[in-house]
Design an enzyme around this catalytic site. Structure first.
Site, PDB file in Angstrom:
ATOM      1  N   GLN A  21      -2.892   2.927  -2.469  1.00 53.48           N
ATOM      2  CA  GLN A  21      -2.614   1.507  -2.301  1.00 53.48           C
ATOM      3  C   GLN A  21      -3.581   0.621  -3.089  1.00 53.48           C
ATOM      4  OE1 GLN A  21      -0.010   0.290  -0.691  1.00 53.48           O
ATOM      5  NE2 GLN A  21       0.702   2.166   0.285  1.00 53.48           N
ATOM      6  N   HIS A  81      -3.257   7.334   6.385  1.00 50.26           N
ATOM      7  CA  HIS A  81      -1.894   7.816   6.219  1.00 50.26           C
ATOM      8  C   HIS A  81      -1.879   9.285   6.631  1.00 50.26           C
ATOM      9  CE1 HIS A  81       1.739   9.085   4.018  1.00 50.26           C
ATOM     10  NE2 HIS A  81       2.073   7.810   3.892  1.00 50.26           N
ATOM     11  N   LYS A 119       4.241   3.996  -6.511  1.00 48.49           N
ATOM     12  CA  LYS A 119       3.757   2.724  -5.970  1.00 48.49           C
ATOM     13  C   LYS A 119       3.179   1.815  -7.058  1.00 48.49           C
ATOM     14  CE  LYS A 119       2.503   4.924  -1.568  1.00 48.49           C
ATOM     15  NZ  LYS A 119       3.633   4.503  -0.736  1.00 48.49           N
ATOM     16  N   CYS A 156       3.922   6.106   8.510  1.00 48.02           N
ATOM     17  CA  CYS A 156       3.160   7.357   8.305  1.00 48.02           C
ATOM     18  C   CYS A 156       1.696   7.167   8.677  1.00 48.02           C
ATOM     19  CB  CYS A 156       3.295   7.859   6.875  1.00 48.02           C
ATOM     20  SG  CYS A 156       4.982   8.289   6.412  1.00 48.02           S
ATOM     21  N   ASP A 161      -8.288   8.271  -0.869  1.00 44.32           N
ATOM     22  CA  ASP A 161      -6.856   8.089  -1.055  1.00 44.32           C
ATOM     23  C   ASP A 161      -6.670   6.675  -1.602  1.00 44.32           C
ATOM     24  OD1 ASP A 161      -4.163   7.648  -0.932  1.00 44.32           O
ATOM     25  OD2 ASP A 161      -3.945   8.055   1.211  1.00 44.32           O
TER      26      ASP A 161
END
Length: 421
Positions: A215, A135, A238, A379, A212
């Site tokens: 997700q 991302h 999220k 993104c 990261d």
């Protein structure tokens, strides 16, 4: 907690008021865009409403009843999140406004002349390693760091199947590498990346490693101690929580060594006109009035996810992915960008339809069928360039989605093709 056998998606859906909404023209809402932002259950909405109605005050600085109640609720949210991700200490949980800010916070520490720790020293000849599937939030901060310090930015390539290409791991992560920062689960491909071999190599050469996990934290059990990395960033919106709140988890000794990112408010210990000293972590990194109600809402989101069970959520999404990968094969001219098999992948499927722009696909799905998907480069423009495409259509699933909604997506795609046929 519920068991996999008792996972009741229809009961769960009743917790999300928006899922019962009728769109203009009487279309039922079919929400397949949770990788972008998830919907919110009543339990989170009401917790935030209750705090704003009855308990709101500023935190960490007011001695009156409302200030005490707010501070207690805010810090309780930190405790919940620390437990949720297996953090060894609550003080390792830093509230940010999103994952982007968390990743920027890490990058700010590298090459910063006020940081005396050798692990954060960065200059010409040093290297930063990311991946081609990141991302923008895990690309741009490292580009800025490289520009600021003269370090070199390098990256793992992505295979045609949408997996990280680790064949050059030993050469890519080397004695010049200072940090490796990769996505845990791709927001485009759905790929869940292997952490262990990359971390092992980073440790061999003395590099730090960040994930990261925006997700992955919402969709599977995460234990930062078991992962073994140095930093984990994720975001609240999220994971059935509100927007405006994110989290950076970091190992305590590293956080202690890092300089403050923003100045002002309660991040100080003492201030003179010519110098300041700083509060210990986590407050050193939480300048100014924080997102109080949003943090409390995120704590409520954690309560909600734990009441369902992260193992059960992961299993439900895995069943949806298997179903969707099979069902989408019925659509002629559809090309999945990413793994075509359910192994080591999450509930995000990006695809193209031959001869039809993704923007047109998304528009017709919404206008004619009430199906919310995301279109564009999500993104992650470098990843799309790697596959030679400007954009994709992305359907993403969460705990409240059903196989009936996947069937509706397939019908909608057939309709899109008829419109352009």
């Amino acid at each position: 907690m519920t068991t996999a056998a008792s996972f009741d998606v229809e009961r769960i859906r009743k917790d999300f008021p928006i899922l019962s909404r009728e769109l203009p023209g009487g279309r039922p809402l079919i929400y397949l865009d949770s990788a972008n932002s998830s919907q919110k259950p009543t339990q989170v909405i009401e917790t935030m409403r209750d705090h704003l109605t009855w308990h709101y005050g500023n935190v960490g600085r007011a001695l009156h009843t409302l200030g005490s109640e707010s501070t207690e609720a805010y810090e309780n949210a930190r405790d919940k999140i620390a437990r949720f991700i297996g953090a060894p200490s609550r003080d390792e949980v830093i509230f940010t406004k999103n994952a982007s800010e968390a990743l920027n916070l890490i990058a700010y520490s590298f090459g910063n002349p006020v940081c005396a720790d050798e692990r954060f020293r960065l200059g010409p000849g040093d290297e930063i390693v990311i991946s081609e599937m990141e991302h923008h939030s895990n690309i741009v901060p490292w580009q800025l760091l490289a520009q600021r310090t003269g370090a070199t930015l390098r990256w793992f390539p992505v295979t045609d199947e949408g997996r990280l290409d680790l064949s050059g791991l030993g050469e890519l992560v080397n004695e010049r590498t200072k940090i490796v920062s990769i996505v845990h689960q791709s927001n485009v491909l759905g790929t869940v990346n292997p952490v262990a071999p990359i971390l092992a190599r980073a440790r061999e050469v003395g590099a730090l490693m960040a994930l990261d996990a925006s997700q992955s934290v919402p969709h599977q059990p995460i234990d930062v101690a078991e992962l073994g990395v140095d930093f984990v960033a994720f975001t609240g919106h999220k994971m059935v929580g509100p927007s405006g709140i994110g989290v950076l988890w970091g190992r305590r000794e590293l956080l202690d060594a890092m300089p403050p990112f923003l100045g002002g408010g309660e991040m100080i210990e003492a201030v003179w006109m010519d110098r300041s000293t700083y509060a210990p972590v986590p407050h050193k990194f939480e300048a100014g009035t924080p997102p109080i109600v949003e943090a409390i809402g995120l704590g409520a989101a954690v309560d909600y996810l734990e009441s369902i069970g992260m193992d059960q959520i992961k299993a439900h999404e895995a069943s949806l992915v298997r179903y969707a990968l099979d069902a989408l094969q019925e659509v002629p001219g559809l090309r999945i960008i990413g793994p075509r098999t359910p192994e080591a992948r999450g509930g995000t499927i990006s695809f193209t339809l031959e001869g039809i722009h993704p923007h047109d696909v998304g528009q017709i799905l919404d206008d004619a069928h009430g199906i919310a998907v995301r279109v564009g480069h999500h993104c992650a423009r470098p990843l799309h360039l790697r596959f030679g495409i400007p954009a994709t259509t992305r359907a993403s699933f969460y705990l409240y989605n059903t196989t009936d909604e996947i069937d509706a997506l397939v019908r909608g795609l057939h309709h899109v093709q008829k419109v352009f046929g």
